[in-house]
Design a protein around this motif. Structure first.
Motif, PDB file in Angstrom:
ATOM      1  N   GLY A  55       0.814  -1.221   0.000  1.00 23.04           N
ATOM      2  CA  GLY A  55       0.000   0.000   0.000  1.00 23.04           C
ATOM      3  C   GLY A  55       0.843   1.265   0.000  1.00 23.04           C
ATOM      4  N   SER A  56       0.375   2.248   0.744  1.00 20.62           N
ATOM      5  CA  SER A  56       1.037   3.556   0.766  1.00 20.62           C
ATOM      6  C   SER A  56       2.402   3.525   1.445  1.00 20.62           C
ATOM      7  CB  SER A  56       0.143   4.579   1.487  1.00 20.62           C
ATOM      8  OG  SER A  56      -0.128   4.153   2.815  1.00 20.62           O
ATOM      9  N   ALA A  57       2.696   2.431   2.149  1.00 15.53           N
ATOM     10  CA  ALA A  57       3.987   2.340   2.835  1.00 15.53           C
ATOM     11  C   ALA A  57       5.114   1.937   1.894  1.00 15.53           C
ATOM     12  CB  ALA A  57       3.907   1.333   3.977  1.00 15.53           C
ATOM     13  N   PHE A  58       4.799   1.493   0.687  1.00 15.17           N
ATOM     14  CA  PHE A  58       5.816   0.940  -0.205  1.00 15.17           C
ATOM     15  C   PHE A  58       6.886   1.976  -0.571  1.00 15.17           C
ATOM     16  CE2 PHE A  58       7.205  -0.027  -4.634  1.00 15.17           C
ATOM     17  CZ  PHE A  58       7.965  -1.142  -4.336  1.00 15.17           C
ATOM     18  N   HIS A  59       6.494   3.107  -1.101  1.00 18.49           N
ATOM     19  CA  HIS A  59       7.474   4.098  -1.553  1.00 18.49           C
ATOM     20  C   HIS A  59       8.253   4.724  -0.399  1.00 18.49           C
ATOM     21  CE1 HIS A  59       6.566   3.844  -5.795  1.00 18.49           C
ATOM     22  NE2 HIS A  59       5.268   3.919  -5.532  1.00 18.49           N
ATOM     23  N   PRO A  60       7.643   5.032   0.758  1.00 14.97           N
ATOM     24  CA  PRO A  60       8.465   5.504   1.886  1.00 14.97           C
ATOM     25  C   PRO A  60       9.495   4.474   2.347  1.00 14.97           C
ATOM     26  CG  PRO A  60       6.173   6.100   2.246  1.00 14.97           C
ATOM     27  CD  PRO A  60       6.202   5.201   1.043  1.00 14.97           C
ATOM     28  N   LEU A  61       9.125   3.200   2.357  1.00  8.63           N
ATOM     29  CA  LEU A  61      10.074   2.164   2.750  1.00  8.63           C
ATOM     30  C   LEU A  61      11.232   2.077   1.750  1.00  8.63           C
ATOM     31  CD1 LEU A  61       7.695  -0.698   3.982  1.00  8.63           C
ATOM     32  CD2 LEU A  61       9.183   0.749   5.365  1.00  8.63           C
ATOM     33  N   VAL A  62      10.903   2.209   0.466  1.00  5.79           N
ATOM     34  CA  VAL A  62      11.952   2.210  -0.551  1.00  5.79           C
ATOM     35  C   VAL A  62      12.897   3.387  -0.336  1.00  5.79           C
ATOM     36  CG1 VAL A  62      12.418   2.516  -3.014  1.00  5.79           C
ATOM     37  CG2 VAL A  62      10.633   0.949  -2.275  1.00  5.79           C
ATOM     38  N   SER A  63      12.347   4.549  -0.028  1.00  6.16           N
ATOM     39  CA  SER A  63      13.160   5.744   0.193  1.00  6.16           C
ATOM     40  C   SER A  63      14.092   5.567   1.390  1.00  6.16           C
ATOM     41  CB  SER A  63      12.259   6.966   0.408  1.00  6.16           C
ATOM     42  OG  SER A  63      11.464   7.209  -0.735  1.00  6.16           O
ATOM     43  N   LEU A  64      13.586   4.987   2.475  1.00  5.63           N
ATOM     44  CA  LEU A  64      14.428   4.753   3.646  1.00  5.63           C
ATOM     45  C   LEU A  64      15.548   3.752   3.336  1.00  5.63           C
ATOM     46  CD1 LEU A  64      11.698   4.567   6.436  1.00  5.63           C
ATOM     47  CD2 LEU A  64      13.346   6.411   6.059  1.00  5.63           C
ATOM     48  N   ALA A  65      15.217   2.739   2.544  1.00  7.02           N
ATOM     49  CA  ALA A  65      16.239   1.767   2.161  1.00  7.02           C
ATOM     50  C   ALA A  65      17.321   2.422   1.312  1.00  7.02           C
ATOM     51  CB  ALA A  65      15.598   0.601   1.403  1.00  7.02           C
ATOM     52  N   VAL A  66      16.917   3.305   0.399  1.00  8.61           N
ATOM     53  CA  VAL A  66      17.894   4.021  -0.422  1.00  8.61           C
ATOM     54  C   VAL A  66      18.787   4.898   0.454  1.00  8.61           C
ATOM     55  CG1 VAL A  66      18.166   5.786  -2.217  1.00  8.61           C
ATOM     56  CG2 VAL A  66      16.474   3.975  -2.500  1.00  8.61           C
ATOM     57  N   ALA A  67      18.211   5.492   1.501  1.00 12.07           N
ATOM     58  CA  ALA A  67      19.003   6.315   2.426  1.00 12.07           C
ATOM     59  C   ALA A  67      20.104   5.483   3.073  1.00 12.07           C
ATOM     60  CB  ALA A  67      18.099   6.927   3.489  1.00 12.07           C
ATOM     61  N   LEU A  68      19.799   4.257   3.482  1.00 19.70           N
ATOM     62  CA  LEU A  68      20.829   3.386   4.069  1.00 19.70           C
ATOM     63  C   LEU A  68      21.893   3.020   3.047  1.00 19.70           C
ATOM     64  CD1 LEU A  68      18.775   0.925   6.316  1.00 19.70           C
ATOM     65  CD2 LEU A  68      20.209   2.843   7.022  1.00 19.70           C
ATOM     66  N   ILE A  69      21.482   2.862   1.793  1.00 19.18           N
ATOM     67  CA  ILE A  69      22.441   2.496   0.750  1.00 19.18           C
ATOM     68  C   ILE A  69      23.431   3.633   0.505  1.00 19.18           C
ATOM     69  CG2 ILE A  69      22.681   1.970  -1.712  1.00 19.18           C
ATOM     70  CD1 ILE A  69      19.956   0.505  -1.470  1.00 19.18           C
ATOM     71  N   VAL A  70      22.924   4.875   0.388  1.00 15.79           N
ATOM     72  CA  VAL A  70      23.848   5.991   0.145  1.00 15.79           C
ATOM     73  C   VAL A  70      24.675   6.284   1.395  1.00 15.79           C
ATOM     74  CG1 VAL A  70      22.371   6.993  -1.630  1.00 15.79           C
ATOM     75  CG2 VAL A  70      22.110   7.755   0.733  1.00 15.79           C
ATOM     76  N   PHE A  71      24.132   5.997   2.582  1.00 17.44           N
ATOM     77  CA  PHE A  71      24.919   6.150   3.809  1.00 17.44           C
ATOM     78  C   PHE A  71      26.093   5.188   3.811  1.00 17.44           C
ATOM     79  CE2 PHE A  71      25.291   4.348   8.238  1.00 17.44           C
ATOM     80  CZ  PHE A  71      26.164   5.324   8.694  1.00 17.44           C
ATOM     81  N   GLU A  72      25.837   3.935   3.489  1.00 15.78           N
ATOM     82  CA  GLU A  72      26.926   2.958   3.422  1.00 15.78           C
ATOM     83  C   GLU A  72      27.902   3.313   2.304  1.00 15.78           C
ATOM     84  OE1 GLU A  72      29.290  -0.469   2.486  1.00 15.78           O
ATOM     85  OE2 GLU A  72      27.753   0.336   1.148  1.00 15.78           O
TER      86      GLU A  72
END
Length: 610
Positions: A55-72
């Motif tokens: 549902g609506s949580a999909f894109h925010p979760l993707v964004s948070l995952a991308v944040a961890l990727i660029v952090f690493e």
């Protein structure tokens, strides 16, 4: 619902990890396999549609995952590497980006048939290369440090810049009638610049805060990793509330600050986060590809195909060539960087959001933005994923593709071993902190490295050399164990070996823990003193090609031959160890390297229990 979630988790986690293992085992680009899995689960079999399930949580979760990727990703941006690749990085991030934006927009208008508004949006999205794709490819490709630094810095730095650039273009295109250049220069542009600077400062300040806590022992070890991950996500959220894309800047700068402030214990945490990011990237690629609909795939047209070819063979190569004119980059580096530019998750996420908003605003050709960006992502992942290693080899930009050996400690017998391996044209590197002890090997043509491998400089120098296996062969058993434990994350714990520290120290309960040492080289009784004594008695290292006639004799105790290595040239190196459960591959055509007893000496091997 519960059954569908369980099936969802099983398919995504199980299949993605299987794809990663297959890619590692057969030296394939994992990103391509993950992309294929997503197409199979989503548009192919239609057994998964993540955005509907979450549902609506999909894109925010993707964004948070991308944040961890660029952090690493920020954690690998060490400014010491920038000194060597600095000019190229500046040109790729500051000069090439606007050139690629202009050329990509022109191609989208004249070849893709888009209006100028959607064309500039497309051009701003495809200027970035994604760290979610580039970093796994670099891990797989074994490129030379300089060219790898170019691609790594470009991908990580351009990712947030590209997201902000696409947001800027979108906001300009969506300006209301009557809002002219005054609104843009007086309001929009200053807001974006201030937000970007503030988020960079916030990321750097957070890194200083973590360092302050660590050096004062105010952050326990068990909390470091969850604390850093939480802080990286919090910085992303704060930045995103300020402006789309600014959160990626905050997370990236936070990671860069941590690695360059030399915070104690960061190397171990960095390896743990790297493993976490491998899992996140695997899941994201399957989910985002599975979320594509067949209608989006059928929207691909000849014009989009032509636009994709233009981006691959004209826009990127011409942009890089123009940006690097007069630089110190070689023609091979310019050609390689001009071709290798895979797009990733951020480009897909931005295209999905921006394309819909532009289409709702009534721009002609806006519906083509998403399928056009998807076509570029798919083409670059597949073509660049499979061509990175062959092209790098062709241009001599990769490290040796043959399995290779590093030996730490230049004693009499270890130098003989290195010379024997070098004589087979197998890559070998002899490492010691004493230049004098390395002279004999150097005179024999063996590559040497004079460095302390436990120092940062030594570890970095070792990473720049093509080594897949390590033998620590100094007289100090504790030091050998420390070297193996320190370098095990780089080589793999099953690929680091050390001379036996002595039978008593190998006791599974009272002896040295396997976590604190390498695998035993040969038999437990072959400690440094024994091997040194044998060489002084006239034993010497030789290489025997294994045949059907001699393979059994080579293993017998009466042969007077102590096998250290079994080599299949160009394919594998097997370091023999009593701790291995699998017998050595003594097949015809393989080569056994070991100590041979001199004529007239005792032909029996030293007692492994001694």
């Amino acid at each position: 619902m519960a059954d569908s979630v369980i099936l969802f988790v099983f398919l995504v986690l199980g299949a993605s990890m299987l794809a990663q293992w297959v890619a590692w085992r057969f030296r394939l680009p994992a990103i391509v396999l993950l992309f294929a899995l997503g197409l199979l689960f989503g548009p192919g079999l239609r057994i998964m549609h993540p955005s509907e399930m979450l549902g609506s949580a999909f894109h925010p979760l993707v964004s948070l995952a991308v944040a961890l990727i660029v952090f690493e990703g920020g954690l690998v941006l060490d400014f010491r590497q920038l000194k060597e690749a600095g000019e190229g990085v500046v040109r790729l991030t500051l000069v090439a980006l606007p050139i690629n934006l202009l050329l990509g927009s022109i191609a989208a208008h004249y070849i893709g048939g888009m209006g100028w508004g959607p064309a500039f949006l497309f051009g701003s999205i495809v200027v970035v290369t994604g760290p979610t794709v580039v970093l796994p490819l670099l891990r797989h490709g074994k490129l030379k440090p300089r060219i790898a630094a170019f691609l790594r810095w470009e991908a990580i730095l351009n990712d947030p810049v590209g997201a902000i650039l696409a947001t800027l273009v979108l906001e300009v295109l969506l300006m209301q009638p009557g809002e002219g250049s005054g609104t843009f220069f007086a309001s929009m542009l200053p807001h974006m610049l201030v937000s970007a600077v503030m988020m960079a400062g916030l990321g750097l300040g957070a890194a200083w805060g973590v360092r302050w806590l660590c050096v004062r022992d105010l952050l326990p070890e068990f909390l470091k990793m969850p604390f850093l991950i939480t802080l990286a996500l919090a910085l992303f959220v704060v930045g995103t509330l300020s402006m789309d894309g600014a959160g990626l800047i905050a997370s990236t700068v936070f990671g860069m600050g941590l690695v360059n402030l030399r915070i104690p214990g960061m190397a171990e945490l960095q390896r743990m986060k790297e493993s976490l990011v491998v899992l996140i990237v695997s899941i994201l690629f399957v989910l985002l590809t599975a979320d594509l609909q067949r209608a989006e795939l059928t929207a691909l047209s000849w014009s989009i195909g032509g636009l994709t070819l233009a981006v691959l063979f004209l826009v990127r190569p011409v942009g890089i060539w123009l940006a690097t004119m007069g630089s110190s980059l070689s023609w091979a580096e310019r050609a390689f960087v001009g071709w290798i530019a895979p797009r990733g998750i951020v480009a897909a996420a931005v295209a999905g959001m921006a394309g819909i908003r532009l289409e709702d605003a009534g721009y002609p050709g806006a519906a083509q933005v998403m399928p056009a960006v998807f076509a570029v992502i798919a083409a670059t992942m597949i073509l660049h994923g499979f061509s990175l290693v062959p092209l790098g080899r062709r241009l001599h930009l990769t490290l040796s593709n043959q399995p290779s050996l590093a030996i730490v400690g230049a004693s009499e017998w270890s130098t003989q071993l290195a010379i024997a391996v070098h004589g087979l044209d197998v890559p070998v590197l002899l490492v010691d902190s004493s230049q004098q002890d390395l002279r004999r090997a150097e005179r024999a043509g063996v590559p040497v490295l004079c460095a302390e491998v436990l120092s940062e400089e030594g570890a970095e120098s070792l990473e720049e050399r093509p080594a897949d296996y390590l033998i620590s062969a100094t007289p100090d058993g504790i030091y050998n164990g420390l070297v193996c434990a320190h370098l095990a994350p780089h080589f793999g714990r099953q690929r680091v070996y050390q001379v036996s520290p002595g039978i008593a120290r190998l006791d599974q309960y009272r002896g040295l823990s396997r976590e604190a040492r390498g695998k035993v080289l040969g038999q437990p009784g072959w400690n440094f003193t024994v091997l040194d004594l044998l060489v002084n008695q006239g034993w010497f290292f030789v290489a025997h090609e294994i045949t059907e006639a001699n393979r059994l004799d080579l293993l017998s105790e009466e042969s007077g031959f102590l096998i250290f290595l079994v080599i299949q040239k160009g394919v594998s190196i097997t370091v023999l160890s009593a701790e291995d459960d699998v017998p050595p591959p003594l097949w015809p055509g393989y080569i056994a390297v070991g100590l041979m007893a001199p004529e007239g000496a005792a032909r029996t091997a030293p007692d492994s229990r001694a």
